[in-house]
Design an enzyme around this catalytic site. Structure first.
Site, PDB file in Angstrom:
ATOM      1  N   SER A 205       0.814  -1.215   0.000  1.00 47.52           N
ATOM      2  CA  SER A 205       0.000   0.000   0.000  1.00 47.52           C
ATOM      3  C   SER A 205       0.850   1.270   0.000  1.00 47.52           C
ATOM      4  O   SER A 205       1.586   1.531  -0.940  1.00 47.52           O
ATOM      5  CB  SER A 205      -0.959  -0.044   1.192  1.00 47.52           C
ATOM      6  OG  SER A 205      -1.948   0.946   1.095  1.00 47.52           O
TER       7      SER A 205
ATOM      8  N   ASP B 104      -2.539   6.510  -3.408  1.00 52.30           N
ATOM      9  CA  ASP B 104      -1.367   5.877  -2.802  1.00 52.30           C
ATOM     10  C   ASP B 104      -0.888   4.760  -3.719  1.00 52.30           C
ATOM     11  O   ASP B 104      -1.425   4.551  -4.809  1.00 52.30           O
ATOM     12  CB  ASP B 104      -1.664   5.390  -1.377  1.00 52.30           C
ATOM     13  CG  ASP B 104      -2.673   4.250  -1.340  1.00 52.30           C
ATOM     14  OD1 ASP B 104      -3.406   4.059  -2.328  1.00 52.30           O
ATOM     15  OD2 ASP B 104      -2.728   3.540  -0.318  1.00 52.30           O
TER      16      ASP B 104
ATOM     17  N   ASP C 232      -1.108   1.581  -3.982  1.00 51.11           N
ATOM     18  CA  ASP C 232      -1.961   0.507  -4.510  1.00 51.11           C
ATOM     19  C   ASP C 232      -3.352   0.994  -4.885  1.00 51.11           C
ATOM     20  O   ASP C 232      -4.215   0.195  -5.246  1.00 51.11           O
ATOM     21  CB  ASP C 232      -2.042  -0.671  -3.534  1.00 51.11           C
ATOM     22  CG  ASP C 232      -2.904  -0.387  -2.313  1.00 51.11           C
ATOM     23  OD1 ASP C 232      -2.957   0.783  -1.888  1.00 51.11           O
ATOM     24  OD2 ASP C 232      -3.506  -1.330  -1.765  1.00 51.11           O
TER      25      ASP C 232
ATOM     26  N   ASP D 264      -5.908   2.324  -3.216  1.00 52.73           N
ATOM     27  CA  ASP D 264      -7.132   2.224  -2.410  1.00 52.73           C
ATOM     28  C   ASP D 264      -7.378   3.482  -1.576  1.00 52.73           C
ATOM     29  O   ASP D 264      -8.379   3.579  -0.882  1.00 52.73           O
ATOM     30  CB  ASP D 264      -7.137   0.962  -1.537  1.00 52.73           C
ATOM     31  CG  ASP D 264      -6.059   0.946  -0.463  1.00 52.73           C
ATOM     32  OD1 ASP D 264      -5.200   1.857  -0.443  1.00 52.73           O
ATOM     33  OD2 ASP D 264      -6.063   0.009   0.365  1.00 52.73           O
TER      34      ASP D 264
END
Length: 445
Positions: free
Chosen positions: A102, A241, A243, A245
C-alpha cells in the site's frame, strides 16, 4: 480476534527479505492457499501487484506454490488493489491475491487475499491456510498441475468499470486536473479514466521504476501535487497511494482535502440526489467538523476503530453504504466492495460537474477543527500510563474545558511503546496547549 500467526488485519506484510516476506515463505503460502481454495471448486486465482521491484519475485513464488497445489494463476500485472477485487468477481475466480504494501516504502511488501465476491477472505479461510502452512509441501500429479496466463485486457476492463460509476450525463471537459499516481499501481489507469471522461489531465508520479513508489509523491505526501496544481492553475489535484485504495485531493488554492472532507462531499451529494441510504461511518480519528457538518444535514454518523477493515465491519453492522478514514480510504458499497481511490475521486468530480462548483466551495459547508497529535514514548513493562490517576485527572480537566466542542483521544500504538495523544477543538492554540499538558502527564508517569 483469533491468534493467527501470519495474517494481520490487512493480510501479511513486512520488509522484503525478512520473514515472512521471503521467496520460500511465499511459495509455501501459495501452495497452502491453493490446497485450501481448491476444496471450494474453482481452479483459478487472480494475482495482481503494485509497482515494487519485489513484486516480480513474489508473484513467481506464489504462482509456483499455487501450481504445485493444482491451481492456475491469472496475472493482471501492475493493478490497483480494488481492480483485483473487481476482476476476481467478474472472472468468478476462487480468490484474488494482491502483492502490495500500500502506502509503505518500496522495500516493504505484502500479500492480501480477496474472496470470490471481491471482499476480504473470511477469518476461517485465513486460519485454514495457516494450518496448511504447518504441513510438508507436496505436489499434485503432473497432469493436474496449475498453469499461468495473463489477463491481457485487465487494465481496459477496470478503466471501463471506473468510468461506469460516473454519471453518463456529466462530463469533465471543463476541468483541468493534476493527477498524482504515487509511481504506483494507478499510473496507467487513473490518467486514462479522467481523459476518457473529458478532463484536461496533467499526470505526475506516473513513472514507476520499482523503487520510487510513494517516494515524495502520492496520497501520503501531497506537496508535489499542491505545487503543480498552483503552477498549472489547475482546478484541482487528485493523489492516490501506491496501490490505489486511498485518495486525497487538493483544491485550486492548494489546500489539502482529506478523506473526511471527501466523505462529506459524497454523503451530501447522495442526500441531495435522494440516493443516501442510512448514515456514514468514520473512525476515532475522523475530524469533529465532519460529525457536526453531517449532523446539520441530518445524516447519522458512527465511529469505528482506525482501519478500513473496521470501517467496513461497522458499515455492514449498520447497513450503511458509505464510510471513510481521514487518510483517504473511502468505501462506497453501492459502487464497490472495498476502498477504491479512483471511484471515490470520480464521485467528488461528479458533484463538482453537476453543481458547477469548485472543490473549495464544495468543502465550505464543513469546518475542519484543529487536531493536534503528540506521540509520547514510554517504557514497556512499566505499567499502562493510561491507567495512571494523574493522567486520568489531567485528561478529565481537558475534556471538561472542551465541553461538547472538542475531543480527547488517547490510544496505544499497536507496534511500538508509544501513547498517541490527540486533542481536537475550535481554537488551535488552546488545543495545542491541552495536548502537551496531557503528554507531559504521560511522560511524568
Amino acid at each position: 480476534m483469533s491468534n493467527r500467526k501470519y495474517f494481520g488485519t490487512d493480510g501479511i506484510r513486512g520488509r522484503v527479505g525478512d520473514a515472512p516476506i521471503t521467496p520460500d515463505f511465499v511459495l509455501k503460502l501459495g501452495w497452502a492457499a491453493g490446497k485450501v481454495l481448491a476444496r471450494h471448486g474453482s481452479r483459478k486465482i487472480i494475482i495482481g501487484k503494485d509497482t515494487r521491484i519485489s513484486g516480480y519475485m513474489l508473484e513467481s513464488a506464489l504462482e509456483a506454490g499455487l501450481a504445485a497445489a493444482g491451481l492456475s494463476a491469472l496475472f493482471t500485472g501492475p493493478m490497483p488493489t480494488p481492480a483485483v477485487a473487481y476482476l476476481t468477481r467478474t472472472f468468478r475466480a476462487e480468490a484474488g491475491i494482491v502483492i502490495s504494501a500500500s502506502h509503505n516504502p518500496f522495500y516493504d511488501n505484502g500479500i492480501k487475499f480477496f474472496s470470490i465476491d471481491g471482499t476480504k477472505l473470511p477469518d476461517a479461510v485465513e486460519e485454514a491456510i495457516e494450518a496448511e502452512m504447518e504441513k510438508e509441501i507436496s505436489c499434485v500429479d503432473s497432469a493436474e498441475l496449475g498453469k499461468a496466463s495473463r489477463i491481457v485486457d485487465a487494465a481496459g476492463r477496470y478503466i471501463e468499470f471506473c468510468k461506469a460509476t460516473f454519471p453518463n450525463e456529466l462530463s469533465l471537459s471543463e476541468l483541468k486536473i493534476v493527477v498524482d499516481c504515487a509511481n504506483g499501481a494507478t499510473y496507467h489507469i487513473a490518467p486514462n479514466v479522467l481523459r476518457e471522461l473529458g478532463a484536461n489531465v496533467i499526470a505526475i508520479g506516473c513513472e514507476p521504476n520499482g523503487v520510487n513508489i510513494n517516494a515524495e509523491v502520492g496520497a501520503t505526501d501531497v506537496r508535489a501535487l499542491q505545487a503543480r496544481v498552483l503552477a498549472e492553475k489547475a482546478d484541482l489535484g487528485i493523489a492516490f497511494d501506491g496501490d490505489g485504495d486511498r485518495v486525497i485531493m487538493v483544491d485550486h488554492e492548494g489546500n489539502k482535502v482529506d478523506g473526511d472532507q471527501i466523505m462529506y462531499i459524497i454523503a451530501r451529494e447522495g442526500l441531495r440526489q435522494g440516493q443516501l441510504r442510512g448514515g456514514a461511518v468514520g473512525t476515532l480519528m475522523s475530524n469533529m467538523g465532519l460529525e457536526l457538518a453531517l449532523k446539520q444535514l441530518g445524516i447519522p454518523f458512527a465511529r469505528a476503530k482506525v482501519g478500513d477493515r473496521y470501517v467496513l465491519e461497522k458499515m455492514q453492522e449498520k447497513g450503511w453504504r458509505i464510510g471513510a478514514e481521514n487518510s483517504g480510504h473511502v468505501i462506497l458499497l453501492d459502487k464497490t466492495t472495498t476502498g477504491d481511490g479512483i471511484v471515490a475521486g470520480l464521485q467528488v468530480l461528479a458533484a463538482m460537474a453537476r453543481n458547477h462548483m469548485s472543490l473549495h466551495d464544495l468543502c465550505s459547508g464543513m469546518k475542519m477543527f484543529p487536531q493536534i497529535l503528540v506521540n509520547v514514548r514510554y517504557t514497556a513493562g512499566s505499567g499502562d500510563p493510561l491507567e495512571h490517576e494523574s493522567v486520568k485527572a489531567v485528561t478529565a480537566e481537558v475534556e471538561a474545558a472542551l465541553g461538547n466542542r472538542g475531543r480527547v483521544l488517547l490510544r496505544k500504538s499497536g507496534t511500538e511503546p508509544l501513547i498517541r495523544v490527540m486533542v481536537e477543538g475550535e481554537d488551535e492554540a488552546q488545543v495545542t496547549e491541552f495536548a502537551h499538558r496531557i503528554a507531559d502527564a504521560v511522560k511524568a508517569v
